[in-house]
Design an enzyme around this catalytic site. Sequence first.
Site, mmCIF file in Angstrom:
data_model
loop_
_atom_site.group_PDB
_atom_site.id
_atom_site.type_symbol
_atom_site.label_atom_id
_atom_site.label_comp_id
_atom_site.label_asym_id
_atom_site.label_seq_id
_atom_site.Cartn_x
_atom_site.Cartn_y
_atom_site.Cartn_z
ATOM 1 N N CYS A 3 0.847 -1.197 0.000
ATOM 2 C CA CYS A 3 0.000 0.000 0.000
ATOM 3 C C CYS A 3 0.882 1.246 0.000
ATOM 4 C CB CYS A 3 -0.915 -0.017 1.225
ATOM 5 S SG CYS A 3 -1.821 1.525 1.451
ATOM 6 N N CYS A 6 0.608 3.371 3.185
ATOM 7 C CA CYS A 6 1.277 2.739 4.328
ATOM 8 C C CYS A 6 2.778 2.991 4.244
ATOM 9 C CB CYS A 6 0.994 1.238 4.364
ATOM 10 S SG CYS A 6 -0.636 0.809 5.010
ATOM 11 N N ASP A 29 0.158 16.676 -1.854
ATOM 12 C CA ASP A 29 -0.120 15.781 -2.980
ATOM 13 C C ASP A 29 0.956 15.961 -4.047
ATOM 14 O OD1 ASP A 29 -2.975 14.272 -4.061
ATOM 15 O OD2 ASP A 29 -1.429 14.774 -5.546
ATOM 16 N N HIS A 45 -3.541 1.415 8.586
ATOM 17 C CA HIS A 45 -4.433 1.113 7.457
ATOM 18 C C HIS A 45 -5.773 0.607 8.002
ATOM 19 C CE1 HIS A 45 -4.719 0.063 3.031
ATOM 20 N NE2 HIS A 45 -5.827 -0.477 3.528
ATOM 21 N N ASN A 85 -12.561 10.621 -2.042
ATOM 22 C CA ASN A 85 -12.996 9.788 -3.158
ATOM 23 C C ASN A 85 -13.166 8.368 -2.645
ATOM 24 O OD1 ASN A 85 -12.844 11.898 -5.041
ATOM 25 N ND2 ASN A 85 -10.670 11.518 -5.415
ATOM 26 N N THR A 93 -7.830 6.252 -6.311
ATOM 27 C CA THR A 93 -6.723 5.493 -6.893
ATOM 28 C C THR A 93 -5.881 4.794 -5.835
ATOM 29 O OG1 THR A 93 -5.326 7.474 -6.915
ATOM 30 C CG2 THR A 93 -6.556 6.971 -8.923
ATOM 31 N N HIS A 98 -8.184 8.335 2.748
ATOM 32 C CA HIS A 98 -7.496 9.622 2.840
ATOM 33 C C HIS A 98 -8.463 10.732 2.492
ATOM 34 C CE1 HIS A 98 -7.018 8.092 -1.279
ATOM 35 N NE2 HIS A 98 -7.129 9.354 -1.664
HETATM 36 P P1 AMP Z 1 -7.329 9.462 -4.809
HETATM 37 O O1 AMP Z 1 -7.367 9.627 -6.303
HETATM 38 O O2 AMP Z 1 -8.477 10.119 -4.091
HETATM 39 O O3 AMP Z 1 -7.139 8.016 -4.413
HETATM 40 O O4 AMP Z 1 -6.068 10.291 -4.321
HETATM 41 C C1 AMP Z 1 -4.778 9.782 -4.364
HETATM 42 C C2 AMP Z 1 -3.866 10.961 -4.455
HETATM 43 O O5 AMP Z 1 -2.568 10.530 -4.118
HETATM 44 C C3 AMP Z 1 -3.775 11.595 -5.846
HETATM 45 O O6 AMP Z 1 -4.220 12.947 -5.789
HETATM 46 C C4 AMP Z 1 -2.289 11.481 -6.201
HETATM 47 O O7 AMP Z 1 -1.794 12.609 -6.879
HETATM 48 C C5 AMP Z 1 -1.655 11.329 -4.828
HETATM 49 N N1 AMP Z 1 -0.372 10.656 -4.806
HETATM 50 C C6 AMP Z 1 -0.011 9.511 -5.445
HETATM 51 N N2 AMP Z 1 1.248 9.176 -5.127
HETATM 52 C C7 AMP Z 1 1.701 10.118 -4.245
HETATM 53 C C8 AMP Z 1 2.932 10.325 -3.547
HETATM 54 N N3 AMP Z 1 3.976 9.480 -3.673
HETATM 55 N N4 AMP Z 1 3.042 11.405 -2.745
HETATM 56 C C9 AMP Z 1 2.000 12.267 -2.613
HETATM 57 N N5 AMP Z 1 0.807 12.115 -3.226
HETATM 58 C C10 AMP Z 1 0.664 11.066 -4.045
HETATM 59 ZN ZN ZN Z 2 -2.298 1.472 3.628
#
Ligand code: AMP
Ligand code: ZN
Length: 112
Positions: A3, A6, A29, A45, A85, A93, A98
């Site tokens: 994850c 995590c 982000d 988690h 989301n 994603t 979060h």
């Molecule tokens: P969600 O689409 O709601 O699941 O949000 C996941 C968010 O995580 C997205 O806005 C991504 O840009 C962000 N994200 C993915 N990888 C990283 C990372 N390594 N550091 C910071 N944010 C990230």
């Molecule tokens: Zn996790």
Amino acid sequence: MDCLFCKIANGEIPSNKVYEDEKILAFRDIAPQADVHVLVIPKEHVASSANDINAENCEIVGYIFAKIPEIASLAGVDSYRVINNCGDKAGQTVKHIHFHILSGDNLSEKLV
Ligand code: AMP
Ligand code: ZN
């Protein structure tokens, strides 16, 4: 569990931290969609999405919301939108619950 959040919570993957305590972590982000875009996660988690929140594990959600004003203030804002989301079709994603804190002038083109 493989994850991403995590790994960010335990420091295996670096993040640009805004706030951290024993229960939660807030970090920038990596692909900001607003002038200010911060993610807030429980370190544990406890849930993959909001669909997994129940009477036994909901305390952390209240804890996060109680901390959001401080986190927003640390990010330099007092006017912001909080988004969660939940599920693929809602754009989730990363399957570690979060909350997005978004702020900035470009919020005027808004979904809600
Ligand atoms: P969600 O689409 O709601 O699941 O949000 C996941 C968010 O995580 C997205 O806005 C991504 O840009 C962000 N994200 C993915 N990888 C990283 C990372 N390594 N550091 C910071 N944010 C990230
Ligand atoms: Zn996790």
